[in-house]
Design an enzyme around this catalytic site. Structure first.
Site, short mmCIF file in Angstrom:
data_model
loop_
_atom_site.label_atom_id
_atom_site.label_comp_id
_atom_site.label_asym_id
_atom_site.label_seq_id
_atom_site.Cartn_x
_atom_site.Cartn_y
_atom_site.Cartn_z
N ASP A 39 27.72 58.22 150.37
CA ASP A 39 27.48 58.59 148.98
C ASP A 39 26.35 57.71 148.44
O ASP A 39 26.54 56.50 148.25
CB ASP A 39 28.77 58.39 148.17
CG ASP A 39 28.67 58.91 146.75
OD1 ASP A 39 27.54 59.06 146.25
OD2 ASP A 39 29.73 59.15 146.13
N HIS A 40 25.19 58.34 148.19
CA HIS A 40 24.02 57.56 147.79
C HIS A 40 24.17 56.98 146.37
O HIS A 40 23.36 56.15 145.96
CB HIS A 40 22.76 58.43 147.86
CG HIS A 40 21.52 57.67 148.18
ND1 HIS A 40 21.38 56.32 147.95
CD2 HIS A 40 20.33 58.06 148.72
CE1 HIS A 40 20.18 55.92 148.32
NE2 HIS A 40 19.53 56.95 148.81
N ARG A 41 25.19 57.40 145.63
CA ARG A 41 25.43 56.83 144.31
C ARG A 41 26.03 55.43 144.43
O ARG A 41 25.90 54.61 143.51
CB ARG A 41 26.37 57.73 143.51
CG ARG A 41 25.86 59.14 143.27
CD ARG A 41 26.93 60.00 142.64
NE ARG A 41 28.13 60.08 143.48
CZ ARG A 41 29.24 60.70 143.13
NH1 ARG A 41 29.33 61.30 141.95
NH2 ARG A 41 30.29 60.72 143.95
N ALA A 63 25.79 53.43 147.44
CA ALA A 63 25.11 52.56 148.41
C ALA A 63 23.70 53.08 148.67
O ALA A 63 23.40 54.26 148.47
CB ALA A 63 25.91 52.49 149.70
#
Length: 470
Positions: A440-442, A444
């Site tokens: 999850d790019h939110r 990390a």
């Protein structure tokens, strides 16, 4: 005195279940805790025991019916006295049992027909002593659930090679997924036509007419989707998605809608670790008394993940969109994706940081067997903080796995295979394990994911580091 039994709450988020089998009949005497129903929820197949002892007065439900929590399943006359009804003879077997047997037969035939491609396998070979094969080939056969006696050997002196096992597995899988309504298969060598015998799409995915309802992903965009008129171009068949397949579809939509996915790829040189797996394989089996308990690469990867999650807790977290908070979990429960004929199911090994390699190997073998048999307990399907998926037994060079919502990341393992590598300026052969981590790019960034995977790689490449960490 008549007492009613209603479908109980089967776990969080489960509101209904499909009745797979009714284990008793009206007029039969049952004992307390005797299994009376087998139902399938959107997570697993569950056996329901009888809460009372007495005579079955009425069963208002039937196999194939979808019932909601609180629905009356059975009525007892708990004051009745008498003997339990005799078991049904083969001639009077219940329709459910007959149907189960009828469905099982084509599957067994399909596996038998899958040897070495699409050609039908001749009569099953008779097991007569050990089959000549290397330890690696035997390990591969065990991972795929294949009896080496059934595989046609192409190696010298009748030795079964890895390629023979993979060809057998590919043929079996192709036979199992071949729709029974499709065109007949023609063998190129004999020009003989074979009828496909695998279960149809309807048997595998189709539910009842009551299952036909819009797919609703929690919190997602559920606006109606416009589709073309498929029937305009030819015959079509509509199958309502049932139970587990419906839940998988909803979960995938939810995960893809809510989580901005990014995937990081890497490789681990597991040459040394692979030799240790082979070396201690017999010790694990002897200690447990079960040949399925083995120190596999998956076992070591699970332990490596627990170590990495302690260093990088953002991947052991969830983003609560309702409150705008990051929920950091201080426990390490690894879900292991298991492929079944009913779909992908993720049982969970809890507190892996507190368990030994042997403990994890035993639990992994147990949950895999129970999940494939549809007997996994509901509590073992909940509470995961990170997921591991392994397609190595099937093949493939890599993958881009989808995060298991509401987790923050998932690690995928492909097939470990021998490849030429450069070591100390020399070209040597090493065993290389491809890894792919979606996150999850939110929560990390790419650099953090790279460091996370590198930590896992270092542990897998140098098993002694596990000892140093302990």
């Amino acid at each position: 005195m008549t007492v009613e039994f209603k479908l109980p709450d089967l776990g969080e988020g489960i509101h209904e279940a499909e009745i797979i089998a009714v284990k008793v009949k009206e007029g039969e005497m049952v004992k307390e805790d005797q299994i009376i129903f087998e139902v399938e929820t959107d997570k697993a197949v569950v056996e329901i025991p009888s809460p009372h002892a007495g005579m079955v007065a009425k069963i208002p439900v039937a196999a194939g019916q979808t019932v909601k929590v609180g629905c009356v399943m059975i009525a007892y006359d708990i004051a009745a006295k008498g003997q339990a009804a005799p078991a049904a003879s083969p001639q009077t077997a219940t329709p459910v049992a007959a149907q189960t047997a009828a469905q099982a037969a084509p599957v067994k035939q399909a596996v038998a027909a899958g040897n070495n491609g699409a050609q039908a396998q001749p009569a099953a070979k008779t097991a007569s002593g050990p089959v000549p094969a290397t330890p690696a080939t035997r390990r591969l056969a065990r991972e795929l659930g294949i009896d080496l006696h059934q595989v046609n050997a192409s190696g010298p002196a009748g030795r079964v090679l890895k390629e023979d096992v993979m060809a057998y597995a590919a043929g079996s899988l192709e036979s199992r997924i071949q729709p029974s309504g499709a065109s007949n298969i023609v063998s190129a060598s004999s020009n003989k036509t074979q009828a496909a015998t695998a279960p149809s799409m309807k048997d595998k995915y189709g539910g009842t007419s009551g299952d036909a309802a819009p797919l609703v992903a929690l919190g997602g965009n559920n606006a109606p989707v416009e589709y073309p008129d498929f029937a305009k171009y030819g015959d079509v068949e509509r199958l309502p998605l049932k139970s587990i397949r419906r839940k998988i579809a909803m979960n995938m939509t939810q995960a893809w809608t809510h989580i901005p996915h990014v995937t990081h790829f890497d490789e681990a040189n597991v040459t040394e670790l692979s030799s240790l797996v082979t070396k201690y394989e017999k010790e694990f089996a002897a200690r447990s008394g079960d040949n399925k308990v083995r120190p596999t690469l998956t076992v070591f990867t699970i332990k490596a993940l627990a170590s990495a999650l302690k260093l990088y807790p953002q991947f052991n977290s969830s983003l609560d969109e309702n409150t705008g908070e990051i929920v950091i979990k201080h426990y390490y429960n690894i879900g292991v994706a298991v492929a079944t004929e009913r779909g992908l199911i993720v049982p969970v090994i809890k507190n892996v940081d507190q368990k030994s390699f042997y403990d994890i190997a035993v639990e992994l073998a147990d949950i895999a067997a129970k999940t494939r048999a549809g007997k996994i307990e509901l509590e073992r399907l909940q509470g995961g903080t990170f997921t591991l998926t392994n397609i190595g037994a099937i093949g493939g060079t890599s993958m881009s796995p989808m995060v298991n919502f509401p987790e923050a990341a998932i690690l995928g393992m492909a097939r470990a295979s021998q490849k030429p590598i450069v070591k100390d300026g020399q070209i040597v052969i090493g065993t290389i394990l491809p890894l792919a981590m979606s996150f999850d790019h939110r929560l990390a960034d790419g650099a953090e994911a790279a460091y996370f995977v590198q930590h896992v790689v270092k542990l897998l490449e140098d098993p002694f580091k596990f000892v140093l960490e302990a």
